[in-house]
Design a protein around this motif. Sequence first.
Motif, mmCIF file in Angstrom:
data_model
loop_
_atom_site.group_PDB
_atom_site.id
_atom_site.type_symbol
_atom_site.label_atom_id
_atom_site.label_comp_id
_atom_site.label_asym_id
_atom_site.label_seq_id
_atom_site.Cartn_x
_atom_site.Cartn_y
_atom_site.Cartn_z
ATOM 1 N N ARG A 114 33.400 28.669 55.288
ATOM 2 C CA ARG A 114 32.302 27.883 54.728
ATOM 3 C C ARG A 114 32.156 28.115 53.225
ATOM 4 O O ARG A 114 31.077 28.020 52.662
ATOM 5 N N HIS A 115 33.272 28.434 52.576
ATOM 6 C CA HIS A 115 33.335 28.578 51.127
ATOM 7 C C HIS A 115 34.139 27.396 50.575
ATOM 8 O O HIS A 115 35.365 27.338 50.731
ATOM 9 N N ARG A 116 33.435 26.446 49.960
ATOM 10 C CA ARG A 116 34.064 25.244 49.420
ATOM 11 C C ARG A 116 34.340 25.449 47.924
ATOM 12 O O ARG A 116 33.414 25.537 47.120
ATOM 13 N N VAL A 117 35.601 25.529 47.569
ATOM 14 C CA VAL A 117 35.975 25.755 46.171
ATOM 15 C C VAL A 117 35.763 24.471 45.375
ATOM 16 O O VAL A 117 36.233 23.394 45.770
ATOM 17 N N ARG A 118 35.073 24.607 44.246
ATOM 18 C CA ARG A 118 34.778 23.474 43.378
ATOM 19 C C ARG A 118 35.590 23.488 42.089
ATOM 20 O O ARG A 118 35.690 22.471 41.396
ATOM 21 N N GLY A 119 36.146 24.650 41.749
ATOM 22 C CA GLY A 119 36.900 24.702 40.511
ATOM 23 C C GLY A 119 37.540 26.055 40.296
ATOM 24 O O GLY A 119 37.359 26.997 41.082
ATOM 25 N N LEU A 120 38.325 26.147 39.227
ATOM 26 C CA LEU A 120 39.068 27.347 38.878
ATOM 27 C C LEU A 120 38.385 28.065 37.718
ATOM 28 O O LEU A 120 37.804 27.428 36.835
ATOM 29 N N HIS A 121 38.481 29.397 37.713
ATOM 30 C CA HIS A 121 38.118 30.167 36.533
ATOM 31 C C HIS A 121 39.341 30.237 35.625
ATOM 32 O O HIS A 121 40.402 30.735 36.038
ATOM 33 N N LEU A 122 39.185 29.729 34.414
ATOM 34 C CA LEU A 122 40.278 29.733 33.439
ATOM 35 C C LEU A 122 39.804 30.452 32.175
ATOM 36 O O LEU A 122 38.694 30.216 31.686
ATOM 37 N N ARG A 123 40.646 31.350 31.676
ATOM 38 C CA ARG A 123 40.362 32.021 30.418
ATOM 39 C C ARG A 123 41.655 32.121 29.629
ATOM 40 O O ARG A 123 42.634 32.705 30.106
ATOM 41 N N GLY A 124 41.670 31.480 28.463
ATOM 42 C CA GLY A 124 42.884 31.481 27.664
ATOM 43 C C GLY A 124 44.049 30.802 28.358
ATOM 44 O O GLY A 124 45.204 31.172 28.143
ATOM 45 N N GLY A 125 43.741 29.800 29.189
ATOM 46 C CA GLY A 125 44.785 29.082 29.904
ATOM 47 C C GLY A 125 45.305 29.778 31.141
ATOM 48 O O GLY A 125 46.228 29.273 31.794
ATOM 49 N N VAL A 126 44.717 30.942 31.479
ATOM 50 C CA VAL A 126 45.154 31.722 32.633
ATOM 51 C C VAL A 126 44.120 31.592 33.751
ATOM 52 O O VAL A 126 42.917 31.730 33.509
ATOM 53 N N VAL A 127 44.574 31.335 34.966
ATOM 54 C CA VAL A 127 43.680 31.250 36.122
ATOM 55 C C VAL A 127 43.392 32.664 36.620
ATOM 56 O O VAL A 127 44.314 33.441 36.867
ATOM 57 N N HIS A 128 42.104 32.974 36.761
ATOM 58 C CA HIS A 128 41.748 34.312 37.240
ATOM 59 C C HIS A 128 40.673 34.274 38.314
ATOM 60 O O HIS A 128 39.972 35.259 38.539
ATOM 61 N N GLY A 129 40.524 33.134 39.008
ATOM 62 C CA GLY A 129 39.585 33.084 40.115
ATOM 63 C C GLY A 129 39.133 31.680 40.422
ATOM 64 O O GLY A 129 39.656 30.691 39.873
ATOM 65 N N VAL A 130 38.128 31.579 41.296
ATOM 66 C CA VAL A 130 37.592 30.294 41.735
ATOM 67 C C VAL A 130 36.080 30.386 41.846
ATOM 68 O O VAL A 130 35.507 31.475 41.932
ATOM 69 N N HIS A 131 35.439 29.218 41.867
ATOM 70 C CA HIS A 131 33.992 29.176 42.095
ATOM 71 C C HIS A 131 33.690 27.966 42.962
ATOM 72 O O HIS A 131 34.497 27.023 43.070
ATOM 73 N N GLY A 132 32.519 27.993 43.599
ATOM 74 C CA GLY A 132 32.169 26.875 44.456
ATOM 75 C C GLY A 132 30.890 27.082 45.214
ATOM 76 O O GLY A 132 30.023 27.876 44.819
ATOM 77 N N ASP A 133 30.762 26.366 46.344
ATOM 78 C CA ASP A 133 29.548 26.339 47.151
ATOM 79 C C ASP A 133 29.736 27.110 48.453
ATOM 80 O O ASP A 133 30.797 27.018 49.089
#
Length: 552
Positions: A173-192
């Motif tokens: 029941r974790h719906r990912v809404r987007g990526l964590h990006l820093r300096g063009g590098v993916v380092h996680g996800v966020h969502g509802d």
Amino acid sequence: MQTPDADVIVVGAGLAGLVAAAEIADAGKRVLLLDQEGEQNLGGQAYWSFGGLFLVDSPEQRRLGIRDSFELAWSDWDSTAGFDRPEDHWPRRWARAYVEFAAGEKRAWLTGLGLRFFPAVGWAERGGQGAGGPGNSVPRFHITWGTGPGVLEPFARRVREHAAAGRLALRFRHRVRGLHLRGGVVHGVHGDVLEASDVGRGEASSRVVMGDFSLHAGAVVVTSGGIGGNLDLVRQNWPTGRLGPPPAFMVAGVPGHVDGELQGRVRDAGASLIHPDRMWHYTEGLRNWNPVWKGHGIRVLPGPSSLWLDPDGRRLPHPHYPGFDTLGTLTHITRQGHPYTWFLLNRQIIKKEFALSGSEQNPDLTGRDLRLTLRRATGRVQAPVQAFLDHGEDFVVRRTLPELVAGMNALVGNGRLDLATVEREVRLRDAQTANRAGKDTQLALVRGARALPGERLIRVAPPAPLLDPAHGPLIAVRMNVLTRKTLGGLETDLQGRVLRPGGEPIPGLYAAGEVAGFGGGGMHGYRALEGTFLGGCLFSGRVAGRASAAAL
């Protein structure tokens, strides 16, 4: 610097996600496995599948006298895929790597995990357009003992074992809404975080948001699936230049939560999404008389003998025969604007040649019940097929042809079918069954298929007149277009790394399964040889899992 919640986050707990997560945990890394649905949907669409896997030069083939090789399989794949765009660089490399896998370690790897295969090998996508045309030259469709749940079983078990050992955490029941990006590098996800839901597998679950989440890791593997449950998006991506307008009515081969939403969000974050117009939809869809999700469709896995008619009762032209060339027949149907087509057959053919796709439609194979499975060779109508004969709204069963045509017209609510037209097509076909040879191409292909023991024993009926009363009653089945798979997707290199437009990898981001076109952004090209969707999830999930773990 944000403290990592895991070494790798895998988004999507379908087959590709389970394989990737298991491989990452096997490598000693900590894994978070997220899915927007509840735990009851673990395994995703693979659970509903027939469990067919594409293998090359297998012991099962050799026991049946089938001669296969990597060279023949790759020739078939390449001609079937029809790669013709500059963006096909990685898809074609993934395709060749997958055929090498299917001809090499795939079977040993799977049997080492406990999978077993039904001894008869199916012949899907038979082609019919000559030696250089699309299609399988030989049977390669290996049915897993246990169907889709049997394919999932070892990977779900490995994931749960890693969870019990503390190396892996499952968060439903974790719906990912987007990526964590820093300096063009993916380092996680966020969502509802969605509210808990106890609906059955495949049923529509609540979309009430209870909160949000933000998770960090050294890498993210996206395995969120395709778009087949989102009919609006299917129509938006429909290649009208190739296929004509999309059908006004389609049945859905996957649940509504297979919506392509996360694929689009990853694209918006800078990923290359290629070949969205390449899709795999079936022409032999039935309205499920006992639906699980909205618009639930079931695909007929047809043998080659049914007479295929357009809405006016005319026979579809060569090579549009049941089970030969899905894309070619879909193209003919949709370009002509046919809202549906008809199979015309009799009880003798349906007993031998009709199977239904899906684990729930094959309780003998799914339940690993040898006694029930052996009944397939006795000439009885399978119980799930009989249920559709009894309850399915797309079936018409009558004693005579005039009665059948009248019933077909009554079903669709018009008088479009002309009895004289249908009778002419049937009698022309039936006249070609009097001798062992003849000029009817479909019957010649049927006779050729029956030279193989497996086809003759349990799959292909002997050529005989449709109007023979001894083989009755007559049966007509209305066939609808059924949505199923996305052949395009996020572009990836041979490590499963997601690429930007132009070919540069996005650091920390991987993709596998249908969201990546099963590898590379579209390893099937325009057409699939079948048994390659589950196999694509297995292969790309393994590649992305191992590569993401090794990169940390």
